[in-house]
Design an enzyme around this catalytic site. Structure first.
Site, PDB file in Angstrom:
ATOM      1  N   SER A  10       0.901  -1.093  -0.405  1.00  0.00           N
ATOM      2  CA  SER A  10       0.128   0.013  -0.169  1.00  0.00           C
ATOM      3  C   SER A  10       1.020   1.116  -0.095  1.00  0.00           C
ATOM      4  O   SER A  10       1.843   1.430   0.683  1.00  0.00           O
ATOM      5  CB  SER A  10      -0.524   0.035   1.502  1.00  0.00           C
ATOM      6  OG  SER A  10      -1.614   1.263   1.583  1.00  0.00           O
ATOM      7  N   HIS A  35      -0.979  -0.933  -4.631  1.00  0.00           N
ATOM      8  CA  HIS A  35      -2.525  -1.274  -3.549  1.00  0.00           C
ATOM      9  C   HIS A  35      -2.961   0.660  -3.242  1.00  0.00           C
ATOM     10  O   HIS A  35      -1.707   1.085  -2.736  1.00  0.00           O
ATOM     11  CB  HIS A  35      -2.195  -1.596  -2.259  1.00  0.00           C
ATOM     12  CG  HIS A  35      -3.841  -1.654  -1.760  1.00  0.00           C
ATOM     13  ND1 HIS A  35      -5.215  -2.509  -1.698  1.00  0.00           N
ATOM     14  CD2 HIS A  35      -4.808  -0.474  -0.900  1.00  0.00           C
ATOM     15  CE1 HIS A  35      -6.329  -2.094  -1.639  1.00  0.00           C
ATOM     16  NE2 HIS A  35      -5.746  -1.513  -1.034  1.00  0.00           N
ATOM     17  N   ASP A  37      -4.500   3.433  -1.978  1.00  0.00           N
ATOM     18  CA  ASP A  37      -6.010   4.069  -0.604  1.00  0.00           C
ATOM     19  C   ASP A  37      -6.144   5.657  -1.236  1.00  0.00           C
ATOM     20  O   ASP A  37      -5.439   5.920  -0.804  1.00  0.00           O
ATOM     21  CB  ASP A  37      -5.339   3.706   0.636  1.00  0.00           C
ATOM     22  CG  ASP A  37      -5.377   2.416   1.420  1.00  0.00           C
ATOM     23  OD1 ASP A  37      -6.234   1.695   0.882  1.00  0.00           O
ATOM     24  OD2 ASP A  37      -4.318   1.919   1.669  1.00  0.00           O
ATOM     25  N   MET A  39      -9.307   8.327  -0.049  1.00  0.00           N
ATOM     26  CA  MET A  39      -9.661   8.517   1.355  1.00  0.00           C
ATOM     27  C   MET A  39     -10.508  10.026   0.368  1.00  0.00           C
ATOM     28  O   MET A  39      -9.494  10.793   0.150  1.00  0.00           O
ATOM     29  CB  MET A  39      -9.623   8.250   2.394  1.00  0.00           C
ATOM     30  CG  MET A  39      -8.913   7.155   2.352  1.00  0.00           C
ATOM     31  SD  MET A  39      -7.506   7.572   3.884  1.00  0.00           S
ATOM     32  CE  MET A  39      -6.745   5.231   4.145  1.00  0.00           C
ATOM     33  N   HIS A  68      -8.760   0.974  -4.314  1.00  0.00           N
ATOM     34  CA  HIS A  68      -9.352   1.075  -3.180  1.00  0.00           C
ATOM     35  C   HIS A  68     -10.046   2.620  -2.750  1.00  0.00           C
ATOM     36  O   HIS A  68      -9.563   2.930  -2.168  1.00  0.00           O
ATOM     37  CB  HIS A  68      -9.260   0.167  -1.802  1.00  0.00           C
ATOM     38  CG  HIS A  68      -9.807  -0.135  -0.656  1.00  0.00           C
ATOM     39  ND1 HIS A  68      -9.000  -0.091   0.719  1.00  0.00           N
ATOM     40  CD2 HIS A  68     -11.007   0.056  -0.555  1.00  0.00           C
ATOM     41  CE1 HIS A  68      -9.935  -0.251   1.502  1.00  0.00           C
ATOM     42  NE2 HIS A  68     -10.928  -0.429   1.150  1.00  0.00           N
ATOM     43  N   MET A  70     -12.341   4.042  -0.670  1.00  0.00           N
ATOM     44  CA  MET A  70     -12.581   4.464   1.377  1.00  0.00           C
ATOM     45  C   MET A  70     -13.136   5.955   0.584  1.00  0.00           C
ATOM     46  O   MET A  70     -12.574   6.732   0.676  1.00  0.00           O
ATOM     47  CB  MET A  70     -11.911   4.879   1.961  1.00  0.00           C
ATOM     48  CG  MET A  70     -11.031   3.098   1.755  1.00  0.00           C
ATOM     49  SD  MET A  70     -10.072   2.502   3.251  1.00  0.00           S
ATOM     50  CE  MET A  70      -8.554   2.987   2.505  1.00  0.00           C
ATOM     51  N   MET A 139     -11.306  -5.636   5.826  1.00  0.00           N
ATOM     52  CA  MET A 139     -11.112  -4.228   6.195  1.00  0.00           C
ATOM     53  C   MET A 139     -10.257  -5.322   7.291  1.00  0.00           C
ATOM     54  O   MET A 139     -11.257  -5.497   8.125  1.00  0.00           O
ATOM     55  CB  MET A 139     -11.276  -2.938   7.186  1.00  0.00           C
ATOM     56  CG  MET A 139     -11.673  -2.722   5.284  1.00  0.00           C
ATOM     57  SD  MET A 139     -10.251  -2.240   4.369  1.00  0.00           S
ATOM     58  CE  MET A 139      -9.242  -1.556   5.693  1.00  0.00           C
ATOM     59  N   GLY A 144      -8.317   4.678   6.997  1.00  0.00           N
ATOM     60  CA  GLY A 144      -8.637   6.185   7.488  1.00  0.00           C
ATOM     61  C   GLY A 144      -7.391   5.916   7.478  1.00  0.00           C
ATOM     62  O   GLY A 144      -6.434   7.261   7.782  1.00  0.00           O
ATOM     63  N   GLY A 146      -3.394   4.398   8.282  1.00  0.00           N
ATOM     64  CA  GLY A 146      -2.207   3.062   8.010  1.00  0.00           C
ATOM     65  C   GLY A 146      -1.627   3.371   9.866  1.00  0.00           C
ATOM     66  O   GLY A 146      -1.808   3.565  10.784  1.00  0.00           O
ATOM     67  N   GLY A 147      -0.815   1.792   9.869  1.00  0.00           N
ATOM     68  CA  GLY A 147      -0.110   1.766  11.010  1.00  0.00           C
ATOM     69  C   GLY A 147      -1.542   1.056  12.010  1.00  0.00           C
ATOM     70  O   GLY A 147      -0.422   0.933  13.329  1.00  0.00           O
ATOM     71  N   ASP A 177      -6.479  -6.221   4.203  1.00  0.00           N
ATOM     72  CA  ASP A 177      -6.034  -4.956   4.545  1.00  0.00           C
ATOM     73  C   ASP A 177      -5.829  -4.575   5.789  1.00  0.00           C
ATOM     74  O   ASP A 177      -7.156  -4.606   6.100  1.00  0.00           O
ATOM     75  CB  ASP A 177      -6.688  -4.128   3.375  1.00  0.00           C
ATOM     76  CG  ASP A 177      -5.945  -2.708   3.594  1.00  0.00           C
ATOM     77  OD1 ASP A 177      -4.855  -2.213   4.869  1.00  0.00           O
ATOM     78  OD2 ASP A 177      -6.276  -1.343   2.386  1.00  0.00           O
ATOM     79  N   GLY A 178      -5.425  -4.242   6.665  1.00  0.00           N
ATOM     80  CA  GLY A 178      -5.013  -3.682   7.782  1.00  0.00           C
ATOM     81  C   GLY A 178      -4.237  -4.129   8.796  1.00  0.00           C
ATOM     82  O   GLY A 178      -4.265  -5.584   9.146  1.00  0.00           O
TER      83      GLY A 178
END
Length: 223
Positions: A10, A35, A37, A39, A68, A70, A139, A144, A146-147, A177-178
């Site tokens: 990602s 990937h 993300d 948002m 992806h 979101m 998910m 919303g 990372g980490g 993912d996550g």
């Protein structure tokens, strides 16, 4: 059935000052997918990137790019991401009131259609859409940021969705993912995932991208 497990770094965790270079490092190290993300600051708190990033990445990598989304009402942006070069477009069950229509729009544009579920959404909501999709993203953190730490009940959710897919002989990819790293990779693969999104486990500044992907691949193979 034995499934090949693919790694999808990602770019949310990458160094954006040298994004192209980091993506090329990931490709050279054996990553399978990039990937992205997306948002909008509404469906999730952050605002990140759009079609221009997908288009730019297409000039520096031969890897397929997954977008992806979101975002609220993702169907309004699907065409832009396809035109930018996304190979798979993933929309959230929670974000689109006309999910079947959104999936059909993606497929009509000639790319793979995916749906995603947040941790608090029942996997049962997938029942009627599964026959129509090429990709399912579970998910394992709240979207919303990372980490975040892996939510362990996601393992059972993956098992259930894998059973649902197998039950209809679907060849759809099951992605997670996550919180994916060398400690969680083996468990999610055992639960049925065959694509793993990894952000800070790949782009972390502590080691090279190549070393990070090799470490993750070894964890997958070790189970």
């Amino acid at each position: 059935m034995t499934r090949a497990v693919r790694i999808a770094p990602s770019i949310l965790a990458a160094d954006f000052a040298r994004l192209g270079e980091q993506v090329q490092e990931a490709e050279a190290a054996g990553a399978d997918v990039i990937h992205v993300d997306v948002m909008d600051g509404r469906f999730v708190p952050q605002i990140t990137m759009g079609p221009l990033i997908v288009e730019a990445l297409g000039r520096v990598t031969r890897l397929p790019i997954n977008a992806h989304l979101m975002i609220e009402r993702p169907e309004r942006q699907v065409e832009a991401f396809v035109e930018a070069g996304a190979a798979t477009v993933i929309v959230h069950v929670e974000a689109s009131p006309h999910l079947h229509r959104a999936v059909q729009e993606i497929k009509a544009l000639g790319v793979r259609a995916g749906v995603s579920l947040n941790p608090g959404t029942s996997v049962g909501t997938l029942h009627d859409i599964l026959p129509d999709v090429d990709h399912v993203l579970i998910m394992s953190v709240n979207p919303g940021w990372g980490g975040q730490e892996f939510i362990h009940r996601s393992l059972e959710r993956l098992r259930v969705v894998r059973e649902m897919l197998d039950g209809i002989d679907s060849e759809a990819t099951l992605e997670v993912d996550g919180g994916i790293n060398e400690k969680t990779a083996g468990a999610v693969v055992s639960a049925g995932a065959d694509m793993l999104v990894a952000g800070s486990a790949v782009f972390n500044g502590r080691e090279s991208v190549g070393a990070a992907i090799a470490r993750l691949r070894a964890a997958i193979e070790a189970g």
